[in-house]
Scaffold this motif. Sequence first.
Motif, PDB file in Angstrom:
ATOM      1  N   LEU A   1       5.033  10.935  -5.508  1.00  0.00           N
ATOM      2  CA  LEU A   1       6.253  11.419  -6.152  1.00  0.00           C
ATOM      3  C   LEU A   1       6.022  11.866  -7.588  1.00  0.00           C
ATOM      4  CD1 LEU A   1       8.803   8.828  -4.735  1.00  0.00           C
ATOM      5  CD2 LEU A   1       8.466  11.198  -4.034  1.00  0.00           C
ATOM      6  N   SER A   2       4.871  11.501  -8.149  1.00  0.00           N
ATOM      7  CA  SER A   2       4.547  11.978  -9.495  1.00  0.00           C
ATOM      8  C   SER A   2       4.027  13.403  -9.471  1.00  0.00           C
ATOM      9  CB  SER A   2       3.504  11.056 -10.138  1.00  0.00           C
ATOM     10  OG  SER A   2       2.238  11.192  -9.488  1.00  0.00           O
ATOM     11  N   LYS A   3       3.756  13.921  -8.257  1.00  0.00           N
ATOM     12  CA  LYS A   3       3.219  15.273  -8.107  1.00  0.00           C
ATOM     13  C   LYS A   3       4.356  16.256  -7.800  1.00  0.00           C
ATOM     14  CE  LYS A   3      -0.738  13.260  -8.451  1.00  0.00           C
ATOM     15  NZ  LYS A   3      -1.740  13.144  -7.434  1.00  0.00           N
TER      16      LYS A   3
ATOM     17  N   ASP B   1       0.843  -1.204   0.000  1.00  0.00           N
ATOM     18  CA  ASP B   1       0.000   0.000   0.000  1.00  0.00           C
ATOM     19  C   ASP B   1       0.876   1.250   0.000  1.00  0.00           C
ATOM     20  OD1 ASP B   1      -2.350  -1.552   0.244  1.00  0.00           O
ATOM     21  OD2 ASP B   1      -2.090  -1.654   2.416  1.00  0.00           O
ATOM     22  N   TYR B   2       1.903   1.217   0.838  1.00  0.00           N
ATOM     23  CA  TYR B   2       2.798   2.372   0.944  1.00  0.00           C
ATOM     24  C   TYR B   2       3.460   2.662  -0.400  1.00  0.00           C
ATOM     25  CZ  TYR B   2       6.868   5.187   2.067  1.00  0.00           C
ATOM     26  OH  TYR B   2       7.819   6.174   2.066  1.00  0.00           O
ATOM     27  N   GLU B   3       3.994   1.627  -1.036  1.00  0.00           N
ATOM     28  CA  GLU B   3       4.696   1.814  -2.312  1.00  0.00           C
ATOM     29  C   GLU B   3       3.771   2.455  -3.341  1.00  0.00           C
ATOM     30  OE1 GLU B   3       7.866   1.138  -3.084  1.00  0.00           O
ATOM     31  OE2 GLU B   3       8.539   0.023  -1.324  1.00  0.00           O
ATOM     32  N   LYS B   4       2.536   1.994  -3.399  1.00  0.00           N
ATOM     33  CA  LYS B   4       1.591   2.540  -4.379  1.00  0.00           C
ATOM     34  C   LYS B   4       1.315   4.017  -4.107  1.00  0.00           C
ATOM     35  CE  LYS B   4      -0.886  -1.795  -5.376  1.00  0.00           C
ATOM     36  NZ  LYS B   4      -2.171  -2.519  -5.202  1.00  0.00           N
ATOM     37  N   VAL B   5       1.075   4.330  -2.848  1.00  0.00           N
ATOM     38  CA  VAL B   5       0.736   5.704  -2.498  1.00  0.00           C
ATOM     39  C   VAL B   5       1.929   6.627  -2.703  1.00  0.00           C
ATOM     40  CG1 VAL B   5       0.050   7.250  -0.627  1.00  0.00           C
ATOM     41  CG2 VAL B   5      -1.093   5.048  -0.893  1.00  0.00           C
ATOM     42  N   ILE B   6       3.108   6.222  -2.235  1.00  0.00           N
ATOM     43  CA  ILE B   6       4.262   7.105  -2.319  1.00  0.00           C
ATOM     44  C   ILE B   6       4.692   7.312  -3.767  1.00  0.00           C
ATOM     45  CG2 ILE B   6       6.164   5.438  -2.143  1.00  0.00           C
ATOM     46  CD1 ILE B   6       5.864   8.779  -0.265  1.00  0.00           C
ATOM     47  N   ASP B   7       4.542   6.287  -4.602  1.00  0.00           N
ATOM     48  CA  ASP B   7       4.878   6.461  -6.019  1.00  0.00           C
ATOM     49  C   ASP B   7       3.926   7.464  -6.669  1.00  0.00           C
ATOM     50  OD1 ASP B   7       7.018   4.758  -5.856  1.00  0.00           O
ATOM     51  OD2 ASP B   7       5.960   3.011  -6.643  1.00  0.00           O
TER      52      ASP B   7
END
Length: 368
Positions: free
Chosen positions: A64-66, A55-61
């Motif tokens: 980072l696109s923002k 879940d963390y990886e999905k959210v943080i990625d």
Amino acid sequence: MLKKCMGCGSILQTEFEDKAGYIPEITKNKDLFCKRCFRLKHYSELPKIIASNLDYEKVIDNVLSKNGLMILIVDLFDFSGSFTKTIVDKLRGKDVILVANKYDLFPKSTNVTKIVDWLSKSCEKVFFRVLGIHIVSSTKGYYLDELMNTIDLARKSRDVYFVGCANVGKSSLINQLLKKFNAKTEDLIATSVIPGTTLDQIVIPFFEDNKAFIDTPGLINEGNIINKLLPKSYKMILPNGEINPITYQITKNNCIFVGGIVCVDFTEVINNVSLTCYFSKSLTIHRTKSEKIPHFFKEHIGTLLTPPSVEEKDNIKYTIHNFEFDGKIKKDIVFSGLGFITVSGSGKFMVHTFEGTDVFVRNAIIGR
């Protein structure tokens, strides 16, 4: 438009009670909390649903696109376990403010300037560029004005994202900033000693230009001590106030037990070894002879030496780490999620602790 829980960020739903975001009824209220967060907020019930590293990886990625300002929160008391390679690598090239939380746990005599210098050198060692470094306490509200000034200068009309490992105090820090600068009277975001309380992004409008504070799930450090224990042991491990350091003068074939979690055996003492223990006041530190170690592990873990409790100890395996210090500079032996021992002097040490726990050696953070 789908509504999200203001406590954990989950999309609210009324069908599945054992899933994230469950609420009996979705109303038109602005600030809605799922049943899990409502029970946590009002009755201090520990959540059964937690975020995973996936879940963390999905959210943080996605974060980072923002084009946002990143506030990387680390636990000053567990810096080595919360300033992780995964997080640092993901944030390279972004605008980052490093915020070291939980300063209130350190003795009042601790020099803030020296700690900031120590943190700066830690960033330099891994070639990690940050816009600024701040020490704060989300519990006591220390140095929030200074942090907010830096955020205002660095934000440049962007959203502000709070990122970091689980249990470093991201949600608690946001709650404190909301109370101090946005006239909130109570915590808005759910907090808990359980790692992974925040399940998804939580967007909180904060600035006059309609930009927001955004809370994110925390990366769960599998090497953290608390991941080896049951929630009822957390309160004994996690400090809830200023640490009272305890110093011992050491001779060969002495050992100390920190609860039943750590045993440090001094197999060779060359000259004037002393150690200072920085752990929760709730943990008992027991000193004895090295020859008694097998007996203590067999007879006293879960009774005289806790945690672990009786029901936890059968699921725990121990491993040994060997260290040798030359005495030229004070060193810390750090146990992720538990605390650290500052060693002065030269000698050889055999450290018993839970298998799978991160154990680090670093230059001393205090009293150098």
